[in-house]
Design a protein around this motif. Structure first.
Motif, PDB file in Angstrom:
ATOM      1  N   ASP A  93       0.963 -60.695  11.775  1.00 57.27           N
ATOM      2  CA  ASP A  93      -0.260 -61.436  11.452  1.00 57.27           C
ATOM      3  C   ASP A  93      -0.297 -62.807  12.125  1.00 57.27           C
ATOM      4  OD1 ASP A  93      -1.654 -59.609   9.900  1.00 57.27           O
ATOM      5  OD2 ASP A  93      -0.704 -60.237   8.027  1.00 57.27           O
ATOM      6  N   GLU A  94       0.869 -63.327  12.499  1.00 55.61           N
ATOM      7  CA  GLU A  94       0.940 -64.651  13.112  1.00 55.61           C
ATOM      8  C   GLU A  94       0.714 -64.621  14.622  1.00 55.61           C
ATOM      9  OE1 GLU A  94       1.224 -67.352  11.186  1.00 55.61           O
ATOM     10  OE2 GLU A  94       1.193 -65.918   9.524  1.00 55.61           O
ATOM     11  N   VAL A  95       0.608 -63.426  15.200  1.00 59.73           N
ATOM     12  CA  VAL A  95       0.424 -63.309  16.653  1.00 59.73           C
ATOM     13  C   VAL A  95      -1.057 -63.485  16.981  1.00 59.73           C
ATOM     14  CG1 VAL A  95       0.699 -61.838  18.682  1.00 59.73           C
ATOM     15  CG2 VAL A  95       2.414 -61.782  16.848  1.00 59.73           C
ATOM     16  N   SER A  96      -1.395 -64.644  17.491  1.00 57.46           N
ATOM     17  CA  SER A  96      -2.786 -64.956  17.828  1.00 57.46           C
ATOM     18  C   SER A  96      -3.029 -64.755  19.322  1.00 57.46           C
ATOM     19  CB  SER A  96      -3.091 -66.410  17.462  1.00 57.46           C
ATOM     20  OG  SER A  96      -2.327 -67.292  18.277  1.00 57.46           O
ATOM     21  N   GLN A  97      -4.289 -64.713  19.698  1.00 59.67           N
ATOM     22  CA  GLN A  97      -4.622 -64.633  21.117  1.00 59.67           C
ATOM     23  C   GLN A  97      -4.146 -65.881  21.845  1.00 59.67           C
ATOM     24  OE1 GLN A  97      -5.857 -61.905  22.748  1.00 59.67           O
ATOM     25  NE2 GLN A  97      -5.257 -63.132  24.531  1.00 59.67           N
ATOM     26  N   GLY A  98      -4.181 -67.014  21.154  1.00 60.82           N
ATOM     27  CA  GLY A  98      -3.691 -68.248  21.759  1.00 60.82           C
ATOM     28  C   GLY A  98      -2.221 -68.154  22.119  1.00 60.82           C
ATOM     29  N   LEU A  99      -1.413 -67.568  21.219  1.00 55.80           N
ATOM     30  CA  LEU A  99       0.009 -67.383  21.506  1.00 55.80           C
ATOM     31  C   LEU A  99       0.191 -66.472  22.709  1.00 55.80           C
ATOM     32  CD1 LEU A  99       3.044 -67.535  20.884  1.00 55.80           C
ATOM     33  CD2 LEU A  99       2.716 -65.640  19.274  1.00 55.80           C
ATOM     34  N   LEU A 100      -0.549 -65.367  22.749  1.00 60.54           N
ATOM     35  CA  LEU A 100      -0.446 -64.441  23.875  1.00 60.54           C
ATOM     36  C   LEU A 100      -0.829 -65.133  25.182  1.00 60.54           C
ATOM     37  CD1 LEU A 100      -1.969 -61.213  22.274  1.00 60.54           C
ATOM     38  CD2 LEU A 100       0.450 -61.754  22.617  1.00 60.54           C
ATOM     39  N   ASP A 101      -1.879 -65.954  25.140  1.00 58.43           N
ATOM     40  CA  ASP A 101      -2.315 -66.672  26.344  1.00 58.43           C
ATOM     41  C   ASP A 101      -1.223 -67.621  26.841  1.00 58.43           C
ATOM     42  OD1 ASP A 101      -4.741 -65.369  26.267  1.00 58.43           O
ATOM     43  OD2 ASP A 101      -5.813 -67.031  25.302  1.00 58.43           O
ATOM     44  N   HIS A 102      -0.571 -68.319  25.912  1.00 58.01           N
ATOM     45  CA  HIS A 102       0.511 -69.236  26.297  1.00 58.01           C
ATOM     46  C   HIS A 102       1.673 -68.467  26.929  1.00 58.01           C
ATOM     47  CE1 HIS A 102      -0.861 -73.144  24.936  1.00 58.01           C
ATOM     48  NE2 HIS A 102      -1.245 -72.630  23.784  1.00 58.01           N
ATOM     49  N   LEU A 103       2.025 -67.321  26.350  1.00 57.94           N
ATOM     50  CA  LEU A 103       3.104 -66.510  26.911  1.00 57.94           C
ATOM     51  C   LEU A 103       2.730 -65.991  28.297  1.00 57.94           C
ATOM     52  CD1 LEU A 103       4.188 -64.463  23.758  1.00 57.94           C
ATOM     53  CD2 LEU A 103       5.507 -66.259  24.897  1.00 57.94           C
ATOM     54  N   THR A 108       5.138 -64.110  30.780  1.00 62.59           N
ATOM     55  CA  THR A 108       5.817 -63.366  29.720  1.00 62.59           C
ATOM     56  C   THR A 108       4.816 -62.498  28.965  1.00 62.59           C
ATOM     57  OG1 THR A 108       7.432 -65.150  29.454  1.00 62.59           O
ATOM     58  CG2 THR A 108       7.246 -63.570  27.649  1.00 62.59           C
ATOM     59  N   THR A 109       5.179 -61.243  28.757  1.00 61.77           N
ATOM     60  CA  THR A 109       4.363 -60.314  27.981  1.00 61.77           C
ATOM     61  C   THR A 109       5.040 -60.042  26.647  1.00 61.77           C
ATOM     62  OG1 THR A 109       3.449 -59.242  29.943  1.00 61.77           O
ATOM     63  CG2 THR A 109       3.410 -57.971  27.905  1.00 61.77           C
ATOM     64  N   LEU A 110       4.264 -60.048  25.583  1.00 63.06           N
ATOM     65  CA  LEU A 110       4.751 -59.684  24.256  1.00 63.06           C
ATOM     66  C   LEU A 110       4.216 -58.298  23.919  1.00 63.06           C
ATOM     67  CD1 LEU A 110       6.153 -60.562  21.547  1.00 63.06           C
ATOM     68  CD2 LEU A 110       3.882 -61.312  20.801  1.00 63.06           C
ATOM     69  N   GLY A 129      -6.544 -55.298  12.373  1.00 65.90           N
ATOM     70  CA  GLY A 129      -7.312 -56.132  13.287  1.00 65.90           C
ATOM     71  C   GLY A 129      -6.476 -56.797  14.364  1.00 65.90           C
ATOM     72  N   TRP A 130      -5.322 -56.211  14.693  1.00 65.04           N
ATOM     73  CA  TRP A 130      -4.437 -56.787  15.707  1.00 65.04           C
ATOM     74  C   TRP A 130      -4.872 -56.366  17.106  1.00 65.04           C
ATOM     75  CZ3 TRP A 130       0.249 -54.654  12.552  1.00 65.04           C
ATOM     76  CH2 TRP A 130       0.477 -55.483  11.442  1.00 65.04           C
ATOM     77  N   THR A 131      -4.589 -57.223  18.086  1.00 64.30           N
ATOM     78  CA  THR A 131      -4.994 -56.933  19.466  1.00 64.30           C
ATOM     79  C   THR A 131      -3.824 -56.885  20.442  1.00 64.30           C
ATOM     80  OG1 THR A 131      -5.376 -59.297  19.892  1.00 64.30           O
ATOM     81  CG2 THR A 131      -7.258 -57.999  19.114  1.00 64.30           C
TER      82      THR A 131
END
Length: 205
Positions: A93-103, A108-110, A129-131
């Motif tokens: 639930d803590e994985v946001s699009q913002g976090l993915l963008d920073h990685l 880096t891919t999560l 609702g996860w992406t």
């Protein structure tokens, strides 16, 4: 409820500065440990692991999505379960699009990986609702080789770099007890150099 002592501002400042010295020392030790972690040797991946994702079959190299580094979250989701692990879900639930963008900006891919079949993963992912990308390792030994699915009939049981006997000796047998297969949490890290993939690090509960 027990409360901290009430003191003057001057006394508080002395105590705060003493704690600050300890905090700075911890930061220096953490920085040194992080440097040691970056110097850790790596292991070439020779097994051709196959996964199933929303776009079909994928190899480990595909999970990088063209980036240089890959973080795999081993999400506990047994094929027999209807829903994923609640603790893993709280973290997801803590994985946001913002976090993915920073990685992504840091090459880096999560990606999440579970043993459950893709249809169960996709249903649960939509429900939450996860992406983030989430793959099924149902048809491979990936989970067993990285010691997050424990099953003596497939591979010797090992978790957090300890065998069942070592856990017993260390007083942590609860990590490997229970009806097998046992799903356990963990995160594994990989580096890509061209077409070659290397395992660099894994951490567990």
């Amino acid at each position: 409820m027990s409360l901290p002592a009430v003191v003057s501002r001057d006394e508080w400042l002395v105590a705060r500065m003493e704690l600050l010295d300890q905090e700075k020392e911890l930061t220096r030790r953490r920085d040194a440990l992080n440097a040691e972690r970056r110097r850790l040797p790596m292991v070439g991946i020779e097994t051709e692991y196959m996964f199933e994702g929303p776009d079909g079959a994928a190899g480990l190299l595909d999970l990088f999505e063209g980036r240089r580094q890959l973080i795999v979250v081993h999400f506990m989701f047994d094929p027999a379960w209807e829903d994923g692990c609640s603790s893993c879900s709280a973290g997801a639930d803590e994985v946001s699009q913002g976090l993915l963008d920073h990685l992504h900006a840091r090459e880096t891919t999560l990606a999440f990986v579970s043993r459950a079949p893709l249809e169960k993963i996709e249903r649960y992912k939509a429900q939450k609702g996860w992406t983030f990308p989430w793959y099924s390792s149902h048809a491979s030994d990936f989970n067993y080789d990285f010691h997050v699915t424990l099953d003596d009939s497939v591979a010797p049981v090992e978790y957090n770099y300890r065998t069942a006997a070592e856990h017993e000796h260390a007083g942590t047998p609860y990590f490997v007890e229970g009806r097998q297969p046992i799903e356990m949490p963990g995160t594994s890290y990989f580096l890509r150099d061209g077409e070659r993939v290397f395992h660099t690090y894994s951490n567990y509960a």
